[in-house]
Scaffold this active site. Structure first.
Site, PDB file in Angstrom:
ATOM      1  N   TYR A   6      -2.535  -0.932  10.683  1.00 60.53           N
ATOM      2  CA  TYR A   6      -2.429  -1.121   9.231  1.00 60.53           C
ATOM      3  C   TYR A   6      -1.082  -0.608   8.726  1.00 60.53           C
ATOM      4  CZ  TYR A   6      -3.802  -1.004   4.287  1.00 60.53           C
ATOM      5  OH  TYR A   6      -3.872  -1.203   2.933  1.00 60.53           O
TER       6      TYR A   6
ATOM      7  N   LYS B  39       1.807  -2.770   6.935  1.00 60.75           N
ATOM      8  CA  LYS B  39       2.224  -2.555   5.541  1.00 60.75           C
ATOM      9  C   LYS B  39       3.700  -2.159   5.449  1.00 60.75           C
ATOM     10  CE  LYS B  39      -1.589  -3.735   3.474  1.00 60.75           C
ATOM     11  NZ  LYS B  39      -1.674  -4.913   2.583  1.00 60.75           N
TER      12      LYS B  39
ATOM     13  N   SER C  71       0.870  -1.183   0.000  1.00 61.10           N
ATOM     14  CA  SER C  71       0.000   0.000   0.000  1.00 61.10           C
ATOM     15  C   SER C  71       0.897   1.220   0.000  1.00 61.10           C
ATOM     16  CB  SER C  71      -0.850  -0.006   1.280  1.00 61.10           C
ATOM     17  OG  SER C  71      -1.522   1.214   1.447  1.00 61.10           O
TER      18      SER C  71
HETATM   19  N1  NAD Z   1      -8.638  -0.410  -1.255  1.00 68.53           N
HETATM   20  C1  NAD Z   1      -7.569   0.364  -1.122  1.00 68.53           C
HETATM   21  O1  NAD Z   1      -7.657   1.612  -1.218  1.00 68.53           O
HETATM   22  C2  NAD Z   1      -6.232  -0.256  -0.876  1.00 68.53           C
HETATM   23  C3  NAD Z   1      -5.099   0.575  -0.928  1.00 68.53           C
HETATM   24  C4  NAD Z   1      -3.857   0.028  -0.703  1.00 68.53           C
HETATM   25  C5  NAD Z   1      -3.721  -1.326  -0.422  1.00 68.53           C
HETATM   26  N2  NAD Z   1      -4.826  -2.114  -0.371  1.00 68.53           N
HETATM   27  C6  NAD Z   1      -4.623  -3.537  -0.064  1.00 68.53           C
HETATM   28  O2  NAD Z   1      -5.237  -4.323  -1.064  1.00 68.53           O
HETATM   29  C7  NAD Z   1      -5.509  -5.632  -0.535  1.00 68.53           C
HETATM   30  C8  NAD Z   1      -6.919  -6.027  -0.922  1.00 68.53           C
HETATM   31  O3  NAD Z   1      -7.830  -5.130  -0.303  1.00 68.53           O
HETATM   32  P1  NAD Z   1      -9.132  -4.575  -1.003  1.00 68.53           P
HETATM   33  O4  NAD Z   1      -9.059  -3.098  -0.960  1.00 68.53           O
HETATM   34  O5  NAD Z   1      -9.379  -5.276  -2.283  1.00 68.53           O
HETATM   35  O6  NAD Z   1     -10.196  -4.984   0.118  1.00 68.53           O
HETATM   36  P2  NAD Z   1     -11.449  -5.973   0.116  1.00 68.53           P
HETATM   37  O7  NAD Z   1     -11.944  -5.927   1.514  1.00 68.53           O
HETATM   38  O8  NAD Z   1     -12.391  -5.624  -0.981  1.00 68.53           O
HETATM   39  O9  NAD Z   1     -10.798  -7.404  -0.193  1.00 68.53           O
HETATM   40  C9  NAD Z   1     -10.010  -8.059   0.757  1.00 68.53           C
HETATM   41  C10 NAD Z   1     -10.390  -9.533   0.784  1.00 68.53           C
HETATM   42  O10 NAD Z   1      -9.510 -10.196   1.714  1.00 68.53           O
HETATM   43  C11 NAD Z   1     -10.289 -11.156   2.399  1.00 68.53           C
HETATM   44  N3  NAD Z   1      -9.672 -11.528   3.665  1.00 68.53           N
HETATM   45  C12 NAD Z   1      -9.702 -10.847   4.825  1.00 68.53           C
HETATM   46  N4  NAD Z   1      -9.075 -11.551   5.777  1.00 68.53           N
HETATM   47  C13 NAD Z   1      -8.653 -12.700   5.216  1.00 68.53           C
HETATM   48  C14 NAD Z   1      -7.959 -13.832   5.691  1.00 68.53           C
HETATM   49  N5  NAD Z   1      -7.596 -13.941   6.977  1.00 68.53           N
HETATM   50  N6  NAD Z   1      -7.669 -14.834   4.831  1.00 68.53           N
HETATM   51  C15 NAD Z   1      -8.072 -14.752   3.537  1.00 68.53           C
HETATM   52  N7  NAD Z   1      -8.739 -13.704   3.032  1.00 68.53           N
HETATM   53  C16 NAD Z   1      -9.032 -12.689   3.854  1.00 68.53           C
HETATM   54  C17 NAD Z   1     -11.625 -10.472   2.600  1.00 68.53           C
HETATM   55  O11 NAD Z   1     -12.657 -11.418   2.885  1.00 68.53           O
HETATM   56  C18 NAD Z   1     -11.824  -9.770   1.266  1.00 68.53           C
HETATM   57  O12 NAD Z   1     -12.520 -10.594   0.334  1.00 68.53           O
HETATM   58  C19 NAD Z   1      -5.279  -5.516   0.974  1.00 68.53           C
HETATM   59  O13 NAD Z   1      -4.024  -6.083   1.298  1.00 68.53           O
HETATM   60  C20 NAD Z   1      -5.258  -4.028   1.218  1.00 68.53           C
HETATM   61  O14 NAD Z   1      -4.486  -3.681   2.344  1.00 68.53           O
HETATM   62  C21 NAD Z   1      -6.074  -1.611  -0.593  1.00 68.53           C
END
Ligand code: NAD
Length: 277
Positions: free
Chosen positions: A158, A162, A145
């Site tokens: 978080y 990260k 991230s």
């Molecule tokens: N959305 C953003 O703005 C953003 C920005 C930077 C980084 N990220 C990173 O992107 C990645 C995906 O996040 P997203 O935004 O798509 O969120 P999201 O919540 O839409 O998807 C995350 C998925 O991970 C699953 N999950 C949670 N805990 C779990 C576990 N213990 N085992 C297996 N699966 C699990 C959830 O059920 C969900 O389906 C994350 O690592 C997040 O930190 C997101």
């Protein structure tokens, strides 16, 4: 790796039930890859598996909690039993947490680190030796991230997780170059992506304002998960270590961070940009 060469090969995606992971899995399938969908949200990955299969793709849903090493080992066993090899491992599952550091319950703190950091270690332990035993080119991409270089108050668990993912991935990059040069390693560091990540955040009284702010913020300013997945595959194709959805913002934050670390700026200069004020 050229995207056309991925057809018939296998991608394993954790957190594939939603957001970025779902879009990466769907894009992998559209490229002709076999897709292994891993998530704690079994209903969502089973539904995606059914849709992909109905569209003629090869998909396998494996309910997995990445914080549990045995479940990740079972995921690797299932992926290799079904498809024989893995070309892309996307360690992507992640959780958010909000609130003053002192208000975050111990079990929530531990859960965020268990999923965001330990989950990645479990993926590496269960997949890298098998990928390394295969002389063909393969790729590991870890979702980090901009939070992996920025500092955001009231998002400490978080941010800490990260930053750990960033360090872990840089170490892994060096280790694979040494031990398994056929495995390329990338860090995928998105800025805002409009997903459900703040829907799953635990709503404690102390964090309510932040929850509402961040939910709105990523929906209003975030790119779509499909756009993020496109950036990811383009980065993989170019063999990039840093795969960034918001390159300019990332570089601005990284420059400020470097100045904080070299004592030219105080931490609040980074907060001005990364925080909600
Ligand atoms: N959305 C953003 O703005 C953003 C920005 C930077 C980084 N990220 C990173 O992107 C990645 C995906 O996040 P997203 O935004 O798509 O969120 P999201 O919540 O839409 O998807 C995350 C998925 O991970 C699953 N999950 C949670 N805990 C779990 C576990 N213990 N085992 C297996 N699966 C699990 C959830 O059920 C969900 O389906 C994350 O690592 C997040 O930190 C997101």
């Amino acid at each position: 790796m050229r995207l056309e060469e991925l057809a018939g090969q296998t991608a394993v995606v954790t957190g594939a039930g939603s957001g970025i992971g779902e879009s990466v899995a769907r894009r992998a399938a559209a490229l002709g890859m076999n897709v292994v969908l891993a998530d704690v949200a079994m209903d969502r990955i089973v539904a995606i598996e059914a849709q992909l299969r109905a569209d003629g793709h090869r998909a396998l849903a494996v309910p997995t909690d990445v914080s549990d090493a045995d479940q990740v080992e079972a995921l690797a066993n299932a992926a290799y039993a079904e498809f024989g090899s893995v070309t892309i491992l996307h360690n992507n599952a992640g959780l958010e947490s909000l609130g003053y550091t002192w208000d975050v319950p111990a079990d929530e703190w531990q859960r965020v680190l268990a999923v965001n950091v330990n989950g990645m270690h479990h993926g590496i332990r269960s997949f890298v030796p098998r990928m390394g035993a295969d002389p063909r080119r393969s790729h590991i991409v870890n979702t980090c991230s901009v939070g992996g270089i920025a500092i955001t108050p009231r998002m400490t668990a978080y941010a800490a997780s990260k930053h750990a993912v960033q360090a872990l991935t840089e170490c892994l990059y060096l280790e694979c170059a040494e031990a398994y040069p056929q495995i390329a390693v990338s860090v995928f560091s998105p800025g805002h992506v409009a997903t459900r990540i703040f829907e799953d955040v635990s709503v404690r009284a102390e964090a309510n304002d932040d929850v509402a702010f961040w939910r709105r913020s990523i929906q209003d300013t975030g790119i779509t998960p499909d756009a993020a997945a496109e950036v990811l595959f383009n980065g993989l194709q170019r063999g990039e270590f840093w795969i960034l959805t918001h390159r300019e913002a990332f570089e601005r934050l990284a420059t400020k961070r470097a100045k904080v670390l070299t004592r030219q700026l105080r931490p609040d200069s980074v907060f001005e940009e990364a925080g909600r004020n």
